[in-house]
Design a protein around this motif. Structure first.
Motif, PDB file in Angstrom:
ATOM      1  N   UNK A 121     135.075  97.232  86.858  1.00 54.60           N
ATOM      2  CA  UNK A 121     135.833  97.628  85.681  1.00 54.60           C
ATOM      3  C   UNK A 121     134.938  98.221  84.609  1.00 54.60           C
ATOM      4  N   UNK A 122     133.712  97.738  84.512  1.00 51.99           N
ATOM      5  CA  UNK A 122     132.784  98.294  83.524  1.00 51.99           C
ATOM      6  C   UNK A 122     132.522  99.771  83.807  1.00 51.99           C
ATOM      7  N   UNK A 123     132.553 100.157  85.075  1.00 51.19           N
ATOM      8  CA  UNK A 123     132.322 101.548  85.455  1.00 51.19           C
ATOM      9  C   UNK A 123     133.609 102.363  85.387  1.00 51.19           C
ATOM     10  N   UNK A 124     134.710 101.805  85.901  1.00 54.82           N
ATOM     11  CA  UNK A 124     135.941 102.576  86.041  1.00 54.82           C
ATOM     12  C   UNK A 124     136.670 102.777  84.724  1.00 54.82           C
ATOM     13  N   UNK A 125     136.695 101.780  83.861  1.00 53.08           N
ATOM     14  CA  UNK A 125     137.455 101.892  82.617  1.00 53.08           C
ATOM     15  C   UNK A 125     136.927 102.991  81.700  1.00 53.08           C
ATOM     16  N   UNK A 126     135.599 103.061  81.454  1.00 56.46           N
ATOM     17  CA  UNK A 126     135.118 104.171  80.615  1.00 56.46           C
ATOM     18  C   UNK A 126     135.423 105.540  81.213  1.00 56.46           C
ATOM     19  N   UNK A 127     135.344 105.676  82.556  1.00 58.54           N
ATOM     20  CA  UNK A 127     135.664 106.950  83.191  1.00 58.54           C
ATOM     21  C   UNK A 127     137.126 107.316  82.972  1.00 58.54           C
ATOM     22  N   UNK A 128     138.013 106.336  83.150  1.00 53.29           N
ATOM     23  CA  UNK A 128     139.442 106.587  82.983  1.00 53.29           C
ATOM     24  C   UNK A 128     139.759 106.986  81.542  1.00 53.29           C
ATOM     25  N   UNK A 129     139.162 106.295  80.579  1.00 58.05           N
ATOM     26  CA  UNK A 129     139.434 106.602  79.175  1.00 58.05           C
ATOM     27  C   UNK A 129     138.798 107.924  78.753  1.00 58.05           C
ATOM     28  N   UNK A 130     137.672 108.267  79.367  1.00 55.96           N
ATOM     29  CA  UNK A 130     137.030 109.543  79.063  1.00 55.96           C
ATOM     30  C   UNK A 130     137.934 110.703  79.472  1.00 55.96           C
ATOM     31  N   UNK A 131     138.440 110.666  80.698  1.00 53.46           N
ATOM     32  CA  UNK A 131     139.304 111.740  81.172  1.00 53.46           C
ATOM     33  C   UNK A 131     140.655 111.732  80.463  1.00 53.46           C
ATOM     34  N   UNK A 132     141.138 110.552  80.068  1.00 49.20           N
ATOM     35  CA  UNK A 132     142.386 110.481  79.309  1.00 49.20           C
ATOM     36  C   UNK A 132     142.217 111.145  77.949  1.00 49.20           C
ATOM     37  N   UNK A 133     141.098 110.878  77.281  1.00 48.30           N
ATOM     38  CA  UNK A 133     140.842 111.525  75.995  1.00 48.30           C
ATOM     39  C   UNK A 133     140.639 113.018  76.133  1.00 48.30           C
TER      40      UNK A 133
ATOM     41  N   UNK B 275     127.674 102.587  77.880  1.00 50.30           N
ATOM     42  CA  UNK B 275     126.770 101.844  78.755  1.00 50.30           C
ATOM     43  C   UNK B 275     126.274 100.576  78.059  1.00 50.30           C
ATOM     44  N   UNK B 276     125.904 100.717  76.792  1.00 50.62           N
ATOM     45  CA  UNK B 276     125.430  99.555  76.048  1.00 50.62           C
ATOM     46  C   UNK B 276     126.497  98.489  75.885  1.00 50.62           C
ATOM     47  N   UNK B 277     127.709  98.929  75.538  1.00 52.32           N
ATOM     48  CA  UNK B 277     128.798  97.964  75.353  1.00 52.32           C
ATOM     49  C   UNK B 277     129.199  97.355  76.691  1.00 52.32           C
ATOM     50  N   UNK B 278     129.177  98.162  77.764  1.00 51.37           N
ATOM     51  CA  UNK B 278     129.493  97.628  79.083  1.00 51.37           C
ATOM     52  C   UNK B 278     128.510  96.558  79.511  1.00 51.37           C
ATOM     53  N   UNK B 279     127.230  96.762  79.195  1.00 49.35           N
ATOM     54  CA  UNK B 279     126.214  95.758  79.516  1.00 49.35           C
ATOM     55  C   UNK B 279     126.490  94.460  78.761  1.00 49.35           C
ATOM     56  N   UNK B 280     126.843  94.586  77.479  1.00 45.62           N
ATOM     57  CA  UNK B 280     127.116  93.389  76.670  1.00 45.62           C
ATOM     58  C   UNK B 280     128.337  92.635  77.207  1.00 45.62           C
ATOM     59  N   UNK B 281     129.421  93.373  77.511  1.00 47.94           N
ATOM     60  CA  UNK B 281     130.631  92.722  77.992  1.00 47.94           C
ATOM     61  C   UNK B 281     130.422  92.104  79.374  1.00 47.94           C
ATOM     62  N   UNK B 282     129.633  92.777  80.223  1.00 45.33           N
ATOM     63  CA  UNK B 282     129.340  92.203  81.529  1.00 45.33           C
ATOM     64  C   UNK B 282     128.551  90.912  81.416  1.00 45.33           C
ATOM     65  N   UNK B 283     127.614  90.870  80.482  1.00 44.02           N
ATOM     66  CA  UNK B 283     126.822  89.672  80.254  1.00 44.02           C
ATOM     67  C   UNK B 283     127.702  88.524  79.753  1.00 44.02           C
ATOM     68  N   UNK B 284     128.628  88.848  78.829  1.00 46.17           N
ATOM     69  CA  UNK B 284     129.550  87.819  78.334  1.00 46.17           C
ATOM     70  C   UNK B 284     130.465  87.326  79.441  1.00 46.17           C
ATOM     71  N   UNK B 285     130.892  88.230  80.311  1.00 43.92           N
ATOM     72  CA  UNK B 285     131.778  87.850  81.410  1.00 43.92           C
ATOM     73  C   UNK B 285     131.080  86.889  82.367  1.00 43.92           C
ATOM     74  N   UNK B 286     129.828  87.180  82.718  1.00 39.92           N
ATOM     75  CA  UNK B 286     129.089  86.297  83.626  1.00 39.92           C
ATOM     76  C   UNK B 286     128.843  84.932  82.992  1.00 39.92           C
ATOM     77  N   UNK B 287     128.647  84.927  81.675  1.00 40.72           N
ATOM     78  CA  UNK B 287     128.455  83.656  80.988  1.00 40.72           C
ATOM     79  C   UNK B 287     129.731  82.821  81.004  1.00 40.72           C
ATOM     80  N   UNK B 288     130.882  83.473  80.811  1.00 45.96           N
ATOM     81  CA  UNK B 288     132.154  82.753  80.855  1.00 45.96           C
ATOM     82  C   UNK B 288     132.412  82.178  82.239  1.00 45.96           C
ATOM     83  N   UNK B 289     132.061  82.949  83.274  1.00 47.17           N
ATOM     84  CA  UNK B 289     132.247  82.444  84.633  1.00 47.17           C
ATOM     85  C   UNK B 289     131.382  81.221  84.896  1.00 47.17           C
ATOM     86  N   UNK B 290     130.167  81.224  84.376  1.00 44.93           N
ATOM     87  CA  UNK B 290     129.275  80.080  84.578  1.00 44.93           C
ATOM     88  C   UNK B 290     129.757  78.842  83.836  1.00 44.93           C
TER      89      UNK B 290
END
Length: 202
Positions: free
Chosen positions: A58-70, A27-42
Motif C-alpha cells: 500500500x505504501x507503493x500503490x497508494x501514492x501512485x494511484x493518487x498521483x495519476x488521479x491528480x 517516500x519520506x512519509x511512506x517510510x514513517x507510516x510503514x515504521x509506525x505500522x510495524x510498531x503497531x503490529x509488534x
C-alpha cells in the motif's frame, strides 16, 4: 528576480522539478507510516474501522494511484478533491476523515489558484469575490447543517452521497462543455489542432 523564457531548458527544468520534490515527500512519509505500522503490529494493536494499515504494498500503490488521479483531474479540469475523495473511501478511510482531508487539500490548491489569477489579471476580481462567497456559504452549510445532521443520526452515507453527486455532476458537465466547444468551433470553422508550445504568450 529569476525569469525564464517559455520552452527554454531552464523552463522545463523548473517545471519538472516539482515531481521529484513531491515524490521525496511521499517516500519520506511512506517510510514513517510503514515504521509506525510495524510498531503497531509488534504491540498487537487493536484496529478499528477507518484505520489504514500501511503495508509495503500500500505504501507503493497508494501514492501512485493518487498521483495519476491528480494528474487526470488537472488535465480534465475537475477539482482534485472530487477525484481523491473516492480513493480515500476506497482504501477504507472513514467518510468524515476523507471529507476533512480533501477539504484541507482543496483549501490550499484553490486558494493558490485564486490568488494567482487575481495577481495576474485584476479584472477577474469579480469572479474571485463571487466564487469566494459561494464557497464560504457552502462551507457554512456543510459545517453547521450537514455535519450536525451526521452527528445526530450517525449516517455517514450522507457524506458519500454528496461526494457521488458532485463527482457525477462534474463528469457530466465536463463532457457537455467539451462537446459544446467542439460543436461551436466546427460551426465557426475554427481549425481543431494542437497549438504550438507557448503560443498563448506570443
Amino acid at each position: 528576480k529569476l525569469e525564464t523564457e517559455c520552452n527554454s531548458t531552464l523552463y522545463w527544468v523548473l517545471t519538472a522539478l516539482y515531481v521529484p520534490v513531491l515524490w521525496s515527500f511521499s517516500i519520506g512519509y511512506g517510510y514513517i507510516m510503514g515504521k509506525k505500522h510495524r510498531r503497531k503490529l509488534s504491540m498487537d494493536f487493536e484496529w478499528v474501522s477507518g484505520d489504514i494499515q500501511w503495508t509495503n504494498q500500500r505504501i507503493v500503490m497508494y501514492p501512485l494511484a493518487f498521483f495519476f488521479a491528480g494528474l487526470m483531474s488537472s488535465l480534465l479540469g475537475i477539482g482534485g478533491g472530487m477525484v481523491i475523495a473516492p480513493l480515500l473511501l476506497e482504501i477504507g478511510m472513514h467518510p468524515s476523515v476523507a471529507n476533512a482531508t480533501t477539504g484541507v487539500m482543496t483549501l490550499f490548491t484553490a486558494s493558490s489558484a485564486a490568488l494567482l489569477y487575481l495577481i495576474q489579471d485584476i479584472e477577474t476580481y469579480d469572479y474571485f469575490v463571487w466564487y469566494m462567497m459561494v464557497a464560504f456559504i457552502a462551507g457554512l452549510i456543510g459545517r453547521f447543517i450537514i455535519n450536525d445532521y451526521i452527528k445526530k443520526t450517525g449516517k455517514q452515507a450522507l457524506a458519500i452521497f454528496f461526494l457521488a453527486f458532485l463527482i457525477t455532476g462534474a463528469c457530466i458537465l465536463t463532457v457537455f462543455i467539451a462537446v459544446d466547444r467542439i460543436v461551436s468551433d466546427i460551426q465557426n470553422e475554427v481549425p481543431i489542432e494542437f497549438a504550438e508550445m507557448c503560443s498563448a504568450e506570443k
